[in-house]
Design a protein around this motif. Structure first.
Motif, PDB file in Angstrom:
ATOM      1  N   PHE A 229       0.849  -1.191   0.000  1.00  0.00           N
ATOM      2  CA  PHE A 229       0.000   0.000   0.000  1.00  0.00           C
ATOM      3  C   PHE A 229       0.887   1.244   0.000  1.00  0.00           C
ATOM      4  O   PHE A 229       1.755   1.395   0.865  1.00  0.00           O
ATOM      5  CB  PHE A 229      -0.894   0.030   1.246  1.00  0.00           C
ATOM      6  CG  PHE A 229      -2.008  -0.981   1.228  1.00  0.00           C
ATOM      7  CD1 PHE A 229      -3.327  -0.588   1.021  1.00  0.00           C
ATOM      8  CD2 PHE A 229      -1.745  -2.323   1.426  1.00  0.00           C
ATOM      9  CE1 PHE A 229      -4.356  -1.517   1.010  1.00  0.00           C
ATOM     10  CE2 PHE A 229      -2.761  -3.263   1.416  1.00  0.00           C
ATOM     11  CZ  PHE A 229      -4.077  -2.858   1.208  1.00  0.00           C
TER      12      PHE A 229
ATOM     13  N   PRO B  86       0.174   4.980   0.355  1.00  0.00           N
ATOM     14  CA  PRO B  86      -0.895   5.932   0.639  1.00  0.00           C
ATOM     15  C   PRO B  86      -0.745   7.278  -0.059  1.00  0.00           C
ATOM     16  O   PRO B  86      -1.745   7.920  -0.371  1.00  0.00           O
ATOM     17  CB  PRO B  86      -0.847   6.079   2.164  1.00  0.00           C
ATOM     18  CG  PRO B  86       0.496   5.592   2.572  1.00  0.00           C
ATOM     19  CD  PRO B  86       0.888   4.556   1.575  1.00  0.00           C
TER      20      PRO B  86
ATOM     21  N   SER C  40       0.264   7.934  -3.102  1.00  0.00           N
ATOM     22  CA  SER C  40      -0.244   7.849  -4.473  1.00  0.00           C
ATOM     23  C   SER C  40      -1.564   7.095  -4.556  1.00  0.00           C
ATOM     24  O   SER C  40      -2.133   6.980  -5.644  1.00  0.00           O
ATOM     25  CB  SER C  40       0.791   7.165  -5.376  1.00  0.00           C
ATOM     26  OG  SER C  40       1.090   5.865  -4.893  1.00  0.00           O
ATOM     27  N   ARG C  41      -2.041   6.578  -3.412  1.00  0.00           N
ATOM     28  CA  ARG C  41      -3.287   5.812  -3.357  1.00  0.00           C
ATOM     29  C   ARG C  41      -3.226   4.630  -4.326  1.00  0.00           C
ATOM     30  O   ARG C  41      -4.176   4.333  -5.056  1.00  0.00           O
ATOM     31  CB  ARG C  41      -4.499   6.694  -3.672  1.00  0.00           C
ATOM     32  CG  ARG C  41      -4.617   7.940  -2.817  1.00  0.00           C
ATOM     33  CD  ARG C  41      -4.679   7.608  -1.335  1.00  0.00           C
ATOM     34  NE  ARG C  41      -5.936   6.926  -0.967  1.00  0.00           N
ATOM     35  CZ  ARG C  41      -6.203   6.475   0.253  1.00  0.00           C
ATOM     36  NH1 ARG C  41      -5.296   6.615   1.215  1.00  0.00           N
ATOM     37  NH2 ARG C  41      -7.351   5.884   0.504  1.00  0.00           N
ATOM     38  N   VAL C  42      -2.102   3.936  -4.317  1.00  0.00           N
ATOM     39  CA  VAL C  42      -1.890   2.781  -5.182  1.00  0.00           C
ATOM     40  C   VAL C  42      -1.571   1.557  -4.319  1.00  0.00           C
ATOM     41  O   VAL C  42      -0.863   1.674  -3.309  1.00  0.00           O
ATOM     42  CB  VAL C  42      -0.742   3.031  -6.181  1.00  0.00           C
ATOM     43  CG1 VAL C  42      -0.310   1.744  -6.866  1.00  0.00           C
ATOM     44  CG2 VAL C  42      -1.162   4.068  -7.215  1.00  0.00           C
ATOM     45  N   VAL C  43      -2.103   0.418  -4.701  1.00  0.00           N
ATOM     46  CA  VAL C  43      -1.738  -0.859  -4.097  1.00  0.00           C
ATOM     47  C   VAL C  43      -1.087  -1.710  -5.179  1.00  0.00           C
ATOM     48  O   VAL C  43      -1.687  -1.954  -6.233  1.00  0.00           O
ATOM     49  CB  VAL C  43      -2.957  -1.601  -3.525  1.00  0.00           C
ATOM     50  CG1 VAL C  43      -2.542  -2.991  -3.039  1.00  0.00           C
ATOM     51  CG2 VAL C  43      -3.577  -0.820  -2.393  1.00  0.00           C
TER      52      VAL C  43
ATOM     53  N   THR D 256      -8.832  -2.397   0.349  1.00  0.00           N
ATOM     54  CA  THR D 256      -8.232  -1.634  -0.750  1.00  0.00           C
ATOM     55  C   THR D 256      -9.162  -0.541  -1.288  1.00  0.00           C
ATOM     56  O   THR D 256      -8.838   0.074  -2.316  1.00  0.00           O
ATOM     57  CB  THR D 256      -7.852  -2.581  -1.903  1.00  0.00           C
ATOM     58  OG1 THR D 256      -9.034  -3.266  -2.357  1.00  0.00           O
ATOM     59  CG2 THR D 256      -6.819  -3.602  -1.454  1.00  0.00           C
TER      60      THR D 256
ATOM     61  N   TYR E 216      -8.136   2.806  -3.278  1.00  0.00           N
ATOM     62  CA  TYR E 216      -6.814   2.613  -3.874  1.00  0.00           C
ATOM     63  C   TYR E 216      -6.955   2.023  -5.273  1.00  0.00           C
ATOM     64  O   TYR E 216      -7.875   1.250  -5.553  1.00  0.00           O
ATOM     65  CB  TYR E 216      -5.968   1.643  -3.035  1.00  0.00           C
ATOM     66  CG  TYR E 216      -5.371   2.245  -1.786  1.00  0.00           C
ATOM     67  CD1 TYR E 216      -4.039   2.654  -1.750  1.00  0.00           C
ATOM     68  CD2 TYR E 216      -6.131   2.395  -0.626  1.00  0.00           C
ATOM     69  CE1 TYR E 216      -3.483   3.189  -0.604  1.00  0.00           C
ATOM     70  CE2 TYR E 216      -5.583   2.938   0.528  1.00  0.00           C
ATOM     71  CZ  TYR E 216      -4.261   3.336   0.528  1.00  0.00           C
ATOM     72  OH  TYR E 216      -3.717   3.872   1.671  1.00  0.00           O
ATOM     73  N   LYS E 217      -6.028   2.370  -6.147  1.00  0.00           N
ATOM     74  CA  LYS E 217      -5.927   1.737  -7.448  1.00  0.00           C
ATOM     75  C   LYS E 217      -5.024   0.518  -7.312  1.00  0.00           C
ATOM     76  O   LYS E 217      -3.879   0.635  -6.873  1.00  0.00           O
ATOM     77  CB  LYS E 217      -5.344   2.703  -8.482  1.00  0.00           C
ATOM     78  CG  LYS E 217      -5.147   2.086  -9.850  1.00  0.00           C
ATOM     79  CD  LYS E 217      -4.466   3.056 -10.802  1.00  0.00           C
ATOM     80  CE  LYS E 217      -4.213   2.404 -12.157  1.00  0.00           C
ATOM     81  NZ  LYS E 217      -3.499   3.322 -13.083  1.00  0.00           N
TER      82      LYS E 217
END
Length: 355
Positions: A121, A123, A125-128, A234, A237-238
């Motif tokens: 994760f 946070p 970039s809000r990407v997983v 998730t 998140y993208k």
């Protein structure tokens, strides 16, 4: 030219694998599940560390890593003075293994591992990032019957006793028998066998990297269900998935003209390291000697994308980049491993196209 790189928080996640050094090592020597359940040797009556060979020590540490839950703060330091840390939650329930790793330095990052599934994760970039790290399960029985090749590559010497994070530990030195691999000093918690501290040592005896628990709660009440719920959260998140496709170096047109002593191939994949078109042509070929590993990443050379040839160092991890030329075109090699740079150079010199 060798360039020293600053230590990042991601390094803590990578070096966690070194903390589980024994788990990987014993698996790579093809010791089956029965070894993890085998009775553990007790310290000698006088309180001295037990007398065992290198494989026996690693079997003991491997069993501990698969049988004990814990929570702790894990610190990684390099000889350059760089320092990173992370909070780790580790739980074992039967054959199931799960971890949560929260970076305490560098950019915020949380990594969850459930067996071979890994979610990271990010946070900010809000990407997983989702991937299957199949190397976590590749090694048992991969090369056939168990062997004792580790004892041919490393010697073992018990240094003595010490205390780490409040726990009594046996200190063991793993001594390489040639210049193609680093040595290790391992602190094994006396009662459980768990690795609580690890030093990677070069040929001159200098510590190039150290990882250790600064605080540890063995037997902590970590619940796998709670970690699983966090891992599956998730929303917002993208999710970016990295897919691996199993292949062979031979079918991809690559070979080693001569083997690098002690290192055996353990896996070969096509993997996504760029766009969709590029991912079909990127190869990861991994070798191991039972403790140290080397990954060779091979892709077509792109003058607009690839950097200059260089050797980078990050703690005990070296990265070598090199342009390879044959009659059918140019290729770009990125060789990565916790090995001396001459080992990566030996792989690069031996690589050859077969078609």
């Amino acid at each position: 030219m060798t360039v020293r790189m600053p230590m990042s928080a991601r390094r803590v996640v990578l070096v966690l694998a070194a903390l589980c050094l024994a788990q990987m090592a014993v698996a790579q020597t093809r010791v089956g599940p029965a070894a993890a359940r085998a009775p553990q040797p007790a310290p000698a009556a006088d309180g001295e560390p037990p007398s065992m060979g290198v494989v026996e020590w690693l079997q003991r540490m491997h069993a501990a890593s698969r049988q004990h839950s814990y929570v702790g703060t894990f610190v990684v330091s390099a000889s350059t003075g760089n320092l990173s840390s992370a909070r780790i939650w580790h739980v074992c329930e039967g054959d199931q293994q799960m971890e949560r790793i929260e970076a305490l330095s560098g950019p915020p990052r949380s990594t969850f591992r459930r067996n071979d599934q890994v979610l990271t994760f990010l946070p900010e970039s809000r990407v997983v990032k989702s991937e299957r790290r199949e190397n976590l399960e590749l090694f048992p029985n991969l090369l056939g019957a168990p062997d004792s090749s580790l004892a041919e590559l490393y010697g073992v010497r018990v240094i003595g006793k010490d205390r780490v994070a409040g726990f009594d530990a046996d200190v063991v030195q793993l001594i390489p028998r040639d210049g193609l691999r680093f040595g290790y000093r391992v602190w094994s918690e006396r009662r459980s066998g768990l690795v609580v501290k690890l030093q990677t040592v070069d040929a001159e005896g200098h510590v190039v990297e150290q990882s250790a628990f600064s605080e540890l709660q063995l037997g902590a009440p970590v619940r796998m269900q709670a970690l699983s719920q966090m891992m599956s959260s998730t929303a917002g998140y993208k999710v970016e998935k990295s897919e691996l496709q199993r292949t062979t170096a031979q079918s991809e047109g690559w070979t080693l003209k001569s083997p690098v002593a002690g290192f055996k191939p353990v896996s070969c994949y096509r993997r996504a390291l760029g766009g969709a078109a590029q991912s079909e042509r990127t190869l990861q070929w991994t070798f191991s000697d039972g403790l140290a590993s080397v990954s060779l990443f091979l892709e077509p050379y792109d003058a607009q994308r690839q950097m200059q040839e260089v050797v980078l160092t990050l703690g005990a991890t070296y990265t070598l980049t090199r342009r390879l030329t044959d009659k059918n075109g140019d290729w770009w090699l990125t060789a990565v491993g916790e090995v001396p740079p001459q080992t990566l150079d030996a792989f690069a010199q031996s690589l050859a196209r077969t078609r």
